[in-house]
Design a protein around this motif. Structure first.
Motif, mmCIF file in Angstrom:
data_model
loop_
_atom_site.group_PDB
_atom_site.id
_atom_site.type_symbol
_atom_site.label_atom_id
_atom_site.label_comp_id
_atom_site.label_asym_id
_atom_site.label_seq_id
_atom_site.Cartn_x
_atom_site.Cartn_y
_atom_site.Cartn_z
ATOM 1 N N ALA A 169 0.835 -1.206 0.000
ATOM 2 C CA ALA A 169 0.000 0.000 0.000
ATOM 3 C C ALA A 169 0.866 1.252 0.000
ATOM 4 C CB ALA A 169 -0.934 -0.022 1.210
ATOM 5 N N ARG A 170 1.934 1.216 0.782
ATOM 6 C CA ARG A 170 2.878 2.342 0.779
ATOM 7 C C ARG A 170 3.533 2.487 -0.588
ATOM 8 N NH1 ARG A 170 3.835 6.554 3.912
ATOM 9 N NH2 ARG A 170 6.092 6.246 3.797
ATOM 10 N N ALA A 171 3.909 1.387 -1.203
ATOM 11 C CA ALA A 171 4.546 1.429 -2.516
ATOM 12 C C ALA A 171 3.606 1.996 -3.571
ATOM 13 C CB ALA A 171 4.996 0.024 -2.928
ATOM 14 N N LEU A 172 2.315 1.804 -3.381
ATOM 15 C CA LEU A 172 1.317 2.334 -4.320
ATOM 16 C C LEU A 172 0.967 3.783 -4.028
ATOM 17 C CD1 LEU A 172 -1.014 -0.799 -4.490
ATOM 18 C CD2 LEU A 172 0.492 0.039 -6.307
ATOM 19 N N GLY A 173 1.569 4.356 -2.988
ATOM 20 C CA GLY A 173 1.392 5.775 -2.700
ATOM 21 C C GLY A 173 0.318 6.110 -1.696
ATOM 22 N N ALA A 174 -0.180 5.105 -0.975
ATOM 23 C CA ALA A 174 -1.274 5.334 -0.035
ATOM 24 C C ALA A 174 -0.771 5.776 1.334
ATOM 25 C CB ALA A 174 -2.104 4.067 0.113
ATOM 26 N N THR A 175 -1.665 6.416 2.083
ATOM 27 C CA THR A 175 -1.471 6.637 3.507
ATOM 28 C C THR A 175 -2.075 5.448 4.218
ATOM 29 O OG1 THR A 175 -1.570 9.043 3.278
ATOM 30 C CG2 THR A 175 -2.024 8.130 5.453
ATOM 31 N N VAL A 176 -1.280 4.765 5.047
ATOM 32 C CA VAL A 176 -1.664 3.448 5.551
ATOM 33 C C VAL A 176 -1.935 3.477 7.054
ATOM 34 C CG1 VAL A 176 -0.980 1.028 5.748
ATOM 35 C CG2 VAL A 176 -0.255 2.378 3.764
ATOM 36 N N THR A 177 -3.063 2.880 7.428
ATOM 37 C CA THR A 177 -3.379 2.620 8.834
ATOM 38 C C THR A 177 -3.401 1.121 9.037
ATOM 39 O OG1 THR A 177 -4.705 4.637 9.081
ATOM 40 C CG2 THR A 177 -5.092 2.854 10.665
ATOM 41 N N GLY A 178 -2.603 0.626 9.975
ATOM 42 C CA GLY A 178 -2.566 -0.800 10.267
ATOM 43 C C GLY A 178 -3.212 -1.100 11.600
ATOM 44 N N VAL A 179 -4.010 -2.164 11.660
ATOM 45 C CA VAL A 179 -4.665 -2.589 12.896
ATOM 46 C C VAL A 179 -4.002 -3.883 13.358
ATOM 47 C CG1 VAL A 179 -6.831 -3.235 13.994
ATOM 48 C CG2 VAL A 179 -6.831 -1.554 12.132
ATOM 49 N N CYS A 180 -3.546 -3.913 14.617
ATOM 50 C CA CYS A 180 -2.847 -5.084 15.152
ATOM 51 C C CYS A 180 -2.913 -5.052 16.663
ATOM 52 C CB CYS A 180 -1.390 -5.097 14.671
ATOM 53 S SG CYS A 180 -0.429 -3.674 15.239
ATOM 54 N N SER A 181 -2.302 -6.040 17.313
ATOM 55 C CA SER A 181 -2.270 -6.084 18.776
ATOM 56 C C SER A 181 -1.092 -5.280 19.309
ATOM 57 C CB SER A 181 -2.168 -7.533 19.259
ATOM 58 O OG SER A 181 -0.928 -8.095 18.847
#
Length: 327
Positions: A169-181
């Motif tokens: 997603a970063r490589a495609l130019g997006a601003t990324v939000t990740g959900v995890c523990s």
């Protein structure tokens, strides 16, 4: 050759190391000497025959494919007739699809399901890339059509698919939000996520932020909740089977079926992800890897004879990113 075989559905104890015939490549196929293979959630679903509805394709009373495993990396040992893209000695990686057979010393695979191994990755990293990478690439690039400036949320960002999805997603130019523990927050941030939500502390579906794409790799939220964090014309990509924990008749099928029924009646796009291994996808992953945009994260490695223990570790929800088998 030595291989991990299974003659009945069940727990990791049903997996045993055995001597089986070395496969012979047919026309259009190649024989690969396996150097590393990777575990996926798919593998323990296949091991347990879960959800039970999936046994219609996997084998009703026992696994149709006796040797487990689908992701691998190694060197071409021999080629069948009409093989033109690879030759003996080539370093390759690939995904067998539902044919399985990668937890073995040799694997027979159609030519169009292998590609040259990324030059900058180790054999273990290359083995960790195919299925998870194809899932992430298909979901983000092909289905969601992520573009620069898009806001993308990945639910399940620390898993095998999720860690690659954050990077893609970063490589495609997006601003990324990740959900995890909590324990995976630093990992997901290190992969390039702009924002990380710790689901043990915050409910991302109650956040006021809106996203152009929600890539759901968990299947633990309702369609209503997932759509709530989308923009009015955003895209929800459902791929919850990867992290679904098992033990039912239909598994995540109900959520996916509801998504398909809902899709024609809302402005938001609700898409069920379907993937298939191909040389084109593998080559795209190789290009991202060699450009430094994509690096598989490996949690643990196990030797071939310890596949049951590796599966137990994966199934127990302890694994982060990928678990790899060395052969």
């Amino acid at each position: 050759m030595k291989a991990i075989v299974q003659d009945r559905y069940g727990p990791p104890e049903t997996l045993t190391l055995a001597e089986v015939d070395t496969p012979v490549p047919a026309p259009g196929e190649v024989l690969v000497r396996v150097e590393a293979a990777a575990l996926n959630a798919y593998d323990w679903h296949a091991m347990r025959g879960d959800p039970r509805l999936a046994r219609l394709s996997m084998g009703r009373s026992r696994p149709r494919a006796r040797v487990r495993g689908r992701d691998f990396a190694g060197r071409v040992e021999a080629v069948g007739a009409d093989v033109h893209q690879v030759r003996p000695g080539d370093a390759v990686f690939g995904d067998l699809g539902e044919a399985n057979g990668a937890f073995a010393e040799y694997v027979r695979v159609p030519e169009n399901r292998v590609a040259a191994r990324p030059a900058n990755l180790t054999t273990q990293q290359a083995a960790a890339l195919p299925l998870a990478g194809i899932t992430a690439l298909t979901g983000l690039r092909d289905v969601a059509r992520v573009e620069p400036g898009h806001r993308v949320l990945i639910n399940g960002a620390s898993g095998g698919v999720g860690t690659l999805a954050v990077q893609l997603a970063r490589a495609l130019g997006a601003t990324v939000t990740g959900v995890c523990s909590t324990r995976n927050v630093d990992l997901v941030r290190s992969l390039g996520a702009d924002h990380v939500v710790d689901y043990t502390r915050d409910d991302f579906t109650r956040d006021t932020a809106r996203h152009d794409v929600v890539f759901d790799l968990v299947g633990n939220r309702s369609l209503t909740a997932l759509r709530r964090v989308l923009t009015p014309t955003g895209t929800l990509v459902l791929s919850g089977g990867g992290v679904y924990r098992g033990g039912s008749l239909v598994g995540p099928v109900w959520l996916i079926a509801r998504g398909r029924l809902l899709a024609p009646f809302v402005k938001q796009r609700v898409v069920t992800l379907a993937t298939a291994p191909s040389r084109a996808h593998l080559e795209a992953l190789r290009a991202h890897a060699e450009a430094g945009r994509l690096t598989p994260v490996i949690d643990r490695t196990y030797p071939l004879h310890e596949v049951p223990e590796a599966m137990r570790y994966l199934e127990g929800e302890h694994a982060r990113a990928k678990v790899v088998i060395t052969v």
